[in-house]
Design a protein around this motif. Structure first.
Motif, mmCIF file in Angstrom:
data_model
loop_
_atom_site.group_PDB
_atom_site.id
_atom_site.type_symbol
_atom_site.label_atom_id
_atom_site.label_comp_id
_atom_site.label_asym_id
_atom_site.label_seq_id
_atom_site.Cartn_x
_atom_site.Cartn_y
_atom_site.Cartn_z
ATOM 1 N N ILE A 14 0.831 -1.213 0.000
ATOM 2 C CA ILE A 14 0.000 0.000 0.000
ATOM 3 C C ILE A 14 0.865 1.262 0.000
ATOM 4 C CG2 ILE A 14 -1.761 1.300 1.261
ATOM 5 C CD1 ILE A 14 -2.917 -1.474 2.097
ATOM 6 N N PRO A 15 1.875 1.388 0.872
ATOM 7 C CA PRO A 15 2.723 2.591 0.820
ATOM 8 C C PRO A 15 3.460 2.740 -0.509
ATOM 9 C CG PRO A 15 3.049 1.447 2.899
ATOM 10 C CD PRO A 15 2.213 0.550 2.020
ATOM 11 N N ASP A 16 3.819 1.622 -1.146
ATOM 12 C CA ASP A 16 4.497 1.688 -2.443
ATOM 13 C C ASP A 16 3.595 2.342 -3.483
ATOM 14 O OD1 ASP A 16 6.644 0.342 -1.304
ATOM 15 O OD2 ASP A 16 6.058 -1.606 -2.131
ATOM 16 N N ALA A 17 2.341 1.946 -3.512
ATOM 17 C CA ALA A 17 1.392 2.522 -4.472
ATOM 18 C C ALA A 17 1.184 4.002 -4.201
ATOM 19 C CB ALA A 17 0.061 1.776 -4.415
ATOM 20 N N ALA A 18 1.028 4.365 -2.939
ATOM 21 C CA ALA A 18 0.807 5.771 -2.585
ATOM 22 C C ALA A 18 2.021 6.629 -2.938
ATOM 23 C CB ALA A 18 0.468 5.886 -1.102
ATOM 24 N N ALA A 19 3.218 6.128 -2.666
ATOM 25 C CA ALA A 19 4.440 6.871 -3.006
ATOM 26 C C ALA A 19 4.589 7.005 -4.514
ATOM 27 C CB ALA A 19 5.659 6.176 -2.402
ATOM 28 N N TRP A 20 4.204 5.972 -5.256
ATOM 29 C CA TRP A 20 4.254 6.007 -6.718
ATOM 30 C C TRP A 20 3.351 7.121 -7.250
ATOM 31 C CZ3 TRP A 20 0.195 4.516 -10.122
ATOM 32 C CH2 TRP A 20 0.552 4.403 -11.462
ATOM 33 N N VAL A 21 2.133 7.216 -6.725
ATOM 34 C CA VAL A 21 1.202 8.272 -7.149
ATOM 35 C C VAL A 21 1.768 9.641 -6.789
ATOM 36 C CG1 VAL A 21 -1.084 9.279 -6.785
ATOM 37 C CG2 VAL A 21 -0.844 6.801 -7.053
ATOM 38 N N GLU A 22 2.306 9.772 -5.589
ATOM 39 C CA GLU A 22 2.880 11.054 -5.158
ATOM 40 C C GLU A 22 4.007 11.477 -6.102
ATOM 41 O OE1 GLU A 22 4.407 13.138 -1.056
ATOM 42 O OE2 GLU A 22 5.034 11.067 -1.425
ATOM 43 N N SER A 23 4.853 10.544 -6.513
ATOM 44 C CA SER A 23 5.969 10.900 -7.405
ATOM 45 C C SER A 23 5.458 11.364 -8.766
ATOM 46 C CB SER A 23 6.938 9.729 -7.554
ATOM 47 O OG SER A 23 6.370 8.677 -8.309
ATOM 48 N N ILE A 24 4.394 10.761 -9.264
ATOM 49 C CA ILE A 24 3.823 11.204 -10.543
ATOM 50 C C ILE A 24 3.247 12.613 -10.390
ATOM 51 C CG2 ILE A 24 1.983 10.797 -12.231
ATOM 52 C CD1 ILE A 24 2.425 7.770 -11.689
ATOM 53 N N CYS A 25 2.555 12.855 -9.297
ATOM 54 C CA CYS A 25 1.982 14.189 -9.060
ATOM 55 C C CYS A 25 3.068 15.257 -9.008
ATOM 56 C CB CYS A 25 1.173 14.195 -7.760
ATOM 57 S SG CYS A 25 -0.374 13.275 -7.855
ATOM 58 N N ARG A 26 4.169 14.963 -8.321
ATOM 59 C CA ARG A 26 5.279 15.922 -8.236
ATOM 60 C C ARG A 26 5.885 16.152 -9.620
ATOM 61 N NH1 ARG A 26 6.231 19.423 -5.258
ATOM 62 N NH2 ARG A 26 8.413 19.093 -4.885
ATOM 63 N N ARG A 27 6.070 15.084 -10.383
ATOM 64 C CA ARG A 27 6.646 15.200 -11.723
ATOM 65 C C ARG A 27 5.752 16.039 -12.641
ATOM 66 N NH1 ARG A 27 7.478 9.947 -12.770
ATOM 67 N NH2 ARG A 27 5.570 9.687 -13.942
ATOM 68 N N GLU A 28 4.438 15.965 -12.428
ATOM 69 C CA GLU A 28 3.490 16.727 -13.254
ATOM 70 C C GLU A 28 3.300 18.160 -12.761
ATOM 71 O OE1 GLU A 28 2.100 15.990 -16.123
ATOM 72 O OE2 GLU A 28 2.929 13.972 -16.209
ATOM 73 N N GLY A 29 3.983 18.545 -11.675
ATOM 74 C CA GLY A 29 3.949 19.930 -11.228
ATOM 75 C C GLY A 29 3.044 20.227 -10.043
ATOM 76 N N LEU A 30 2.490 19.211 -9.414
ATOM 77 C CA LEU A 30 1.674 19.440 -8.227
ATOM 78 C C LEU A 30 2.618 19.746 -7.062
ATOM 79 C CD1 LEU A 30 -1.398 19.356 -7.692
ATOM 80 C CD2 LEU A 30 -1.083 17.045 -6.829
ATOM 81 N N PRO A 31 2.362 20.828 -6.327
ATOM 82 C CA PRO A 31 3.248 21.185 -5.210
ATOM 83 C C PRO A 31 3.311 20.077 -4.150
ATOM 84 C CG PRO A 31 1.816 23.011 -5.763
ATOM 85 C CD PRO A 31 1.321 21.821 -6.548
#
Length: 133
Positions: A14-31
């Motif tokens: 579960i933490p792996d999936a959440a961290a994966w989503v967070e990294s995509i959001c950061r890469r796309e410019g979400l603060p």
């Protein structure tokens, strides 16, 4: 482009999936703060899918992330038994002294749009978070 992460029901995934989503959001410019909020919402949605959909049994949960215009879209779904009582999300907010049941409230307050659908044995939580201008 939609990106998929398949979560095995082992708690360590579960933490792996959440961290994966967070990294995509950061890469796309979400603060950073908003990316953390999305990560927390993903964790809550996966936990709800495990508890209400599988009852900690066997199965997989699909996490899909994509950019749609100026919004990050996230979808969490499972193939567990149809949970019709979750269709549209819980009808009420948890009481202030409740020890649990805050996941959907967190998702709704930290995203710009959130829906839950239960159709043909598949429960899906979909939410959006706006990207900065």
């Amino acid at each position: 482009m939609k990106q998929l992460f398949l979560v095995n029901l082992s708690p360590e995934h579960i933490p792996d999936a959440a961290a994966w989503v967070e990294s995509i959001c950061r890469r796309e410019g979400l603060p950073q703060l908003e990316s953390y909020q999305v990560k927390t919402c993903v964790t809550e949605a996966i936990n709800n899918a495990v508890e209400h959909g599988f009852g900690f049994g066997d199965g997989n949960i699909a996490v899909v992330v994509w950019r749609e215009g100026r919004r990050m879209m996230v979808e969490i779904s499972n193939d567990a038994a149809d949970s019709a009582e979750l269709d549209g999300g819980p009808a009420r907010e948890p009481s202030p002294d409740a020890e649990r049941g805050r996941g959907w409230a967190i998702i709704r307050s930290w995203t710009d749009e959130a829906v839950t659908e239960c159709r043909r044995g598949r429960t899906t939580v979909r939410f959006a978070k706006s990207l900065p201008n």
